[in-house]
Scaffold this motif. Structure first.
Motif, mmCIF file in Angstrom:
data_model
loop_
_atom_site.group_PDB
_atom_site.id
_atom_site.type_symbol
_atom_site.label_atom_id
_atom_site.label_comp_id
_atom_site.label_asym_id
_atom_site.label_seq_id
_atom_site.Cartn_x
_atom_site.Cartn_y
_atom_site.Cartn_z
ATOM 1 N N ILE A 64 0.848 -1.187 0.000
ATOM 2 C CA ILE A 64 0.000 0.000 0.000
ATOM 3 C C ILE A 64 0.889 1.245 0.000
ATOM 4 O O ILE A 64 2.076 1.177 0.310
ATOM 5 C CB ILE A 64 -0.964 0.030 1.208
ATOM 6 N N SER A 65 0.298 2.374 -0.355
ATOM 7 C CA SER A 65 1.094 3.603 -0.399
ATOM 8 C C SER A 65 0.181 4.814 -0.451
ATOM 9 O O SER A 65 -1.007 4.710 -0.785
ATOM 10 C CB SER A 65 2.015 3.598 -1.624
ATOM 11 N N ASP A 66 0.728 5.962 -0.085
ATOM 12 C CA ASP A 66 0.080 7.261 -0.282
ATOM 13 C C ASP A 66 -1.350 7.269 0.271
ATOM 14 O O ASP A 66 -2.304 7.566 -0.435
ATOM 15 C CB ASP A 66 0.115 7.631 -1.767
ATOM 16 N N HIS B 285 10.261 7.137 -3.189
ATOM 17 C CA HIS B 285 10.376 7.704 -4.540
ATOM 18 C C HIS B 285 10.679 6.634 -5.579
ATOM 19 O O HIS B 285 11.391 5.667 -5.317
ATOM 20 C CB HIS B 285 11.466 8.778 -4.562
ATOM 21 N N HIS B 286 10.157 6.853 -6.788
ATOM 22 C CA HIS B 286 10.317 5.877 -7.856
ATOM 23 C C HIS B 286 11.668 6.033 -8.549
ATOM 24 O O HIS B 286 12.267 7.102 -8.555
ATOM 25 C CB HIS B 286 9.169 5.979 -8.866
ATOM 26 N N LEU B 287 12.127 4.929 -9.156
ATOM 27 C CA LEU B 287 13.422 4.888 -9.825
ATOM 28 C C LEU B 287 13.312 5.086 -11.324
ATOM 29 O O LEU B 287 14.239 5.592 -11.969
ATOM 30 C CB LEU B 287 14.097 3.521 -9.591
ATOM 31 N N CYS C 85 7.945 1.045 -4.212
ATOM 32 C CA CYS C 85 7.873 2.482 -4.011
ATOM 33 C C CYS C 85 6.459 2.971 -4.278
ATOM 34 O O CYS C 85 5.571 2.194 -4.653
ATOM 35 C CB CYS C 85 8.871 3.199 -4.913
ATOM 36 N N GLY C 86 6.258 4.277 -4.115
ATOM 37 C CA GLY C 86 4.952 4.884 -4.348
ATOM 38 C C GLY C 86 5.124 6.240 -4.992
ATOM 39 O O GLY C 86 5.651 6.372 -6.077
ATOM 40 N N HIS C 87 4.649 7.284 -4.321
ATOM 41 C CA HIS C 87 4.914 8.682 -4.616
ATOM 42 C C HIS C 87 4.027 9.326 -5.676
ATOM 43 O O HIS C 87 3.449 10.379 -5.444
ATOM 44 C CB HIS C 87 6.380 8.893 -4.983
#
Length: 501
Positions: free
Chosen positions: A6-8, A143-145, A178-180
Motif C-alpha cells: 500500500i502507499s500514499d 520515490h520511484h526509480l 515504491c509509491g509517490h
C-alpha cells in the motif's frame, strides 16, 4: 511470500483523505493470507501531529506485520521526527526465512523530490552487502526509480536515481517497492522488478483512476505483482529471472552501429580535438559500421563557427550517418544552423532495420520533451514498422544513469518509455548525461552513449563511444575508450520471438 503493498494514504482531516477506501482495502488485506504489509510512504498529508495521531490509530487496524517507509508529505513541517514517534523507524531491516527487506528514507524535508545520498547510500550499500547471501532481497523507499506513465511532468524521482538503480542491479536485488506518484505500475529492469503502488486512500488519482494497492507474490519461480483496484479490477505481471545470464552470439553479425554523443565541438580547451580525430579514423579504418549515430550535443554552443568545425569531422566519416540534435545544439541560432548543416533527422530504412529519430531537445534548456503529438507519432511509427527491427534514437536518456543528477530527464519520459516498452521496441539509443550506460526495461534495451570528446564528462572510463553489434539471436554493446581503443561490455541481450530475418 505474499505481500500487500500500500502507499500514499495521505491521512488527514481534510477532504484529501478517503476513509472508506482505506477501510475497504484494509479489510481486504485482513481477510487475505498476506504474510506482510509494506507501506511505501506519504502516510500523512502534511506531516502534522494530529495527522500522525490519526494515522497511528488507523494503521493499527491492519492485522498483519507492517513495515512503513516515510514519504515526502510525511517529512513536511519537520514531520520526520513525528514519524519516528508515531509510526516507526525511518530506516530498517526485516529478515524472513529466505530473504530480507531493507527500507530507507528517501525524503528531503519540504521538497517533493527525493534522494538516497551520502550516508543513506552508504548504509543501503552496507546492508545489501551484509545480506548478500539472501536469495530474496527487497529494497523499499518512497520515490520511484524509473519514469512512470500518466504522471504529468516527470520530475519527482530520486536525484541520484541512476546510482541507486545501479546499486540495486549490481547486488542482485529482487524487488524495489515504491509509491509517490499515485500511479500503479510494474517494470522489469534486467532482473529487478520495480513495483509502484497507486494511492490507497487519497483523492488525488490520475487520469480518472481509482484507489488501489498491489498484491506481491514471491516464489522460487519469480515475482508476480497484481494491481488490485477498489473496483475489484485486477491486472498482473509475472517476472521470471533470466537464466543463463551470459550468452555467446550464434550465427553471423547482421548489423553494426557506432553510437556516440556529446562531441561538443568548439574552440574551448574542454573540446579534445585529437580524440575526435582518432575516433573518426577508427570508425573508417577499424570498425567500418553500417551506420553511425550521433545522439546530440554535436557542438558546444549553437553558433556558426562551431558548426563549421563540426561538419568537417562528420563529413569525413565514410559510413552512413544519422545525427540527432541535443540541447547544446539548440542554443542561440542552433535550431536553424543544425538543419542547415545536418538536415532534419529523417527515418532511415536499411534492409530489415528502421531507425526512428525522436527530437527531444528544446530551445535554450537542458530539459527535454517529446510532447503529446510526438508521442502519438512515435506510437504510430512503431506500429507501422512492427515487422522490422526498430531502433528509436533521441538525445535525452529515458532511464536514469549513474553519476548524473536527474536533471536530464524528459518531462514526459514516463509516457515515452511506456510507448516504447508496450511496443516491444527492439532497441533505444540515447546520449545525454556524459556517461555510458545500458539496461533492459521489459524487453527493450536502452543504451546511453558517454561523451566522445568533451573533457567535462562523468565517465570513469574516459571519453568513449559504443559499438552496437546485432546478431541473429542477440544484441551486444561494447564501450570503446576513445583514446586507447580498449573496450568493455556494456550489455548483451537475447533477441526473443520472431525477427525479420
Amino acid at each position: 511470500m505474499l505481500i500487500a503493498h500500500i502507499s500514499d494514504t495521505h491521512i488527514t482531516n481534510e477532504v484529501a483523505f478517503k476513509a472508506y477506501a482505506f477501510d475497504l482495502i484494509v479489510n481486504e488485506i485482513n481477510t487475505r493470507p498476506f504474510d506482510l504489509v509494506i507501506h511505501t510512504g506519504d502516510v500523512t498529508n502534511n506531516g502534522l501531529r494530529e495527522e500522525y495521531e490519526h494515522a497511528s490509530y488507523l494503521l493499527k487496524k491492519i492485522e498483519k506485520p507492517l513495515i512503513v517507509a516515510p514519504g515526502n508529505h510525511d517529512a513536511r513541517n519537520v514531520g520526520y521526527e513525528l514519524f519516528e514517534r508515531y509510526i516507526g523507524p525511518l530506516f530498517g531491516v526485516y529478515e524472513f526465512k529466505d530473504g530480507v527487506i531493507i527500507w530507507v528514507d528517501s525524503t528531503i524535508p519540504d521538497l517533493s523530490d527525493g534522494r538516497i545520498g551520502g550516508y543513506k547510500f552508504r548504509w543501503l550499500k552496507e546492508k545489501l552487502e551484509e545480506y548478500s547471501n539472501k536469495k530474496i532481497k527487497i529494497a523499499v523507499a518512497h520515490h520511484h526509480l524509473v519514469p512512470l506513465p500518466d504522471t504529468g511532468r516527470e520530475r519527482n524521482v530520486l536525484y541520484n536515481a541512476g546510482d541507486v538503480l545501479d546499486l540495486l542491479l549490481s547486488h542482485d536485488v529482487t524487488l524495489y517497492m515504491c509509491g509517490h506518484k499515485h500511479v500503479p505500475n510494474v517494470y522489469r529492469v534486467e532482473d529487478l522488478v520495480v513495483a509502484n503502488a497507486g494511492c490507497t486512500s487519497c483523492r488525488k488519482t490520475r487520469k480518472g483512476d481509482v484507489n488501489s494497492y498491489n498484491i506481491v507474490k514471491i516464489s522460487e519461480k519469480g515475482v508476480k505483482v497484481v494491481i488490485r483496484r477498489v473496483t475489484g479490477e485486477e491486472k498482473g505481471k509475472e517476472h521470471v529471472p533470466i537464466r543463463p545470464k551470459i550468452f555467446v552470439p550464434r550465427g553471423r553479425r547482421i548489423f553494426r552501429i557506432v553510437h556516440l554523443s556529446e562531441s561538443n565541438v568548439s574552440d574551448r580547451k574542454y573540446f579534445r580535438k585529437n580524440v575526435i580525430e582518432n575516433v573518426v579514423k577508427a570508425i573508417n579504418e577499424k570498425y567500418k559500421p553500417d551506420l553511425v549515430i550521433h545522439c546530440g550535443d554535436v557542438v558546444e554552443k549553437g553558433i556558426e563557427r562551431f558548426f563549421d568545425m563540426a561538419i568537417d569531422y562528420y563529413e569525413s566519416i565514410k559510413s552512413e550517418k544519422l545525427v540527432i540534435p541535443g540541447h547544446n545544439d539548440y542554443t542561440y541560432l542552433g535550431p536553424e544552423l543544425f538543419r542547415e548543416y545536418f538536415g532534419e533527422p529523417e527515418i532511415i530504412e536499411l534492409n530489415d532495420f528502421v531507425f526512428i529519430p525522436l527530437i527531444s531537445a528544446q530551445y535554450e534548456t537542458p530539459i527535454g520533451v517529446v510532447g503529446r503529438i510526438g508521442q502519438k507519432m512515435l506510437a504510430n511509427l512503431l506500429e507501422e514498422y512492427s515487422e522490422k527491427f526498430r531502433v528509436v534514437v533521441l538525445h535525452h536518456n529515458l532511464v536514469p544513469i549513474p553519476r548524473a543528477k536527474e536533471i536530464g530527464y524528459l518531462e514526459d519520459a514516463g509516457n515515452v518509455l511506456k510507448i516504447i516498452t508496450d511496443a516491444n521496441t527492439e532497441l533505444v539509443l540515447t546520449g545525454h548525461g556524459g556517461n555510458s550506460h545500458a539496461v533492459k526495461v521489459e524487453s527493450t534495451p536502452l543504451v546511453n552513449a558517454g561523451s566522445v570528446s568533451w573533457e567535462l564528462h562523468r565517465n570513469p572510463f574516459g571519453n568513449s563511444f559504443n559499438i552496437v553489434d546485432i546478431y541473429e539471436d542477440m544484441i551486444a554493446v561494447f564501450e570503446i575508450q576513445a583514446t586507447w581503443g580498449s573496450r568493455k561490455l556494456l550489455g548483451i541481450w537475447k533477441i526473443k520471438g520472431e525477427v525479420p530475418w
